[in-house]
Design a protein around this motif. Structure first.
Motif, PDB file in Angstrom:
ATOM      1  N   LEU A   1       0.842  -1.183   0.000  1.00  0.00           N
ATOM      2  CA  LEU A   1       0.000   0.000   0.000  1.00  0.00           C
ATOM      3  C   LEU A   1       0.884   1.244   0.000  1.00  0.00           C
ATOM      4  O   LEU A   1       1.777   1.369   0.835  1.00  0.00           O
ATOM      5  CB  LEU A   1      -0.891  -0.009   1.249  1.00  0.00           C
ATOM      6  N   LYS A   2       0.663   2.134  -0.972  1.00  0.00           N
ATOM      7  CA  LYS A   2       1.415   3.394  -1.051  1.00  0.00           C
ATOM      8  C   LYS A   2       0.421   4.535  -1.184  1.00  0.00           C
ATOM      9  O   LYS A   2      -0.233   4.672  -2.221  1.00  0.00           O
ATOM     10  CB  LYS A   2       2.351   3.398  -2.258  1.00  0.00           C
ATOM     11  N   GLU A   3       0.264   5.296  -0.119  1.00  0.00           N
ATOM     12  CA  GLU A   3      -0.621   6.465  -0.115  1.00  0.00           C
ATOM     13  C   GLU A   3      -2.021   6.122  -0.602  1.00  0.00           C
ATOM     14  O   GLU A   3      -2.600   6.815  -1.434  1.00  0.00           O
ATOM     15  CB  GLU A   3      -0.010   7.591  -0.936  1.00  0.00           C
ATOM     16  N   GLY A   4      -2.574   5.023  -0.102  1.00  0.00           N
ATOM     17  CA  GLY A   4      -3.928   4.638  -0.445  1.00  0.00           C
ATOM     18  C   GLY A   4      -4.062   3.879  -1.749  1.00  0.00           C
ATOM     19  O   GLY A   4      -5.160   3.531  -2.165  1.00  0.00           O
ATOM     20  N   VAL A   5      -2.954   3.600  -2.401  1.00  0.00           N
ATOM     21  CA  VAL A   5      -2.976   2.886  -3.677  1.00  0.00           C
ATOM     22  C   VAL A   5      -2.317   1.518  -3.486  1.00  0.00           C
ATOM     23  O   VAL A   5      -1.201   1.429  -2.974  1.00  0.00           O
ATOM     24  CB  VAL A   5      -2.218   3.679  -4.773  1.00  0.00           C
TER      25      VAL A   5
ATOM     26  N   ARG B   1      -8.045   0.367   3.565  1.00  0.00           N
ATOM     27  CA  ARG B   1      -7.088   1.468   3.373  1.00  0.00           C
ATOM     28  C   ARG B   1      -6.841   1.778   1.900  1.00  0.00           C
ATOM     29  O   ARG B   1      -6.324   2.840   1.566  1.00  0.00           O
ATOM     30  CB  ARG B   1      -5.761   1.129   4.048  1.00  0.00           C
TER      31      ARG B   1
ATOM     32  N   ARG C   1      -7.867   2.968  -1.622  1.00  0.00           N
ATOM     33  CA  ARG C   1      -8.928   3.818  -2.177  1.00  0.00           C
ATOM     34  C   ARG C   1      -9.601   3.081  -3.323  1.00  0.00           C
ATOM     35  O   ARG C   1      -8.953   2.427  -4.140  1.00  0.00           O
ATOM     36  CB  ARG C   1      -8.350   5.124  -2.717  1.00  0.00           C
TER      37      ARG C   1
END
Length: 54
Positions: A12-16, A50, A52
């Motif tokens: 997970l990286k910044e919601g992606v 978490r 998006r």
């Protein structure tokens, strides 16, 4: 990074949710193991609150 065996990983990286293919010795050629691991990673990412969603 969450791992799906040795061939697929997702994190997970910044919601992606980022899925990484990891079979460099065969240029990430798909096989049955990789197919199963990808489906599992996609399901996990889809159910992770978490990540998006559009």
């Amino acid at each position: 990074m969450k791992s799906q065996g040795e061939t697929i990983a997702w994190e997970l990286k910044e919601g992606v949710g980022v899925i990484t293919l990891n079979r460099p010795e065969v240029y990430n050629a798909f096989n049955r193991e990789m197919d199963r691991a990808l489906i599992t990673a996609l399901r996990e990412a889809a159910s992770d609150s978490r990540v998006r969603h559009w």
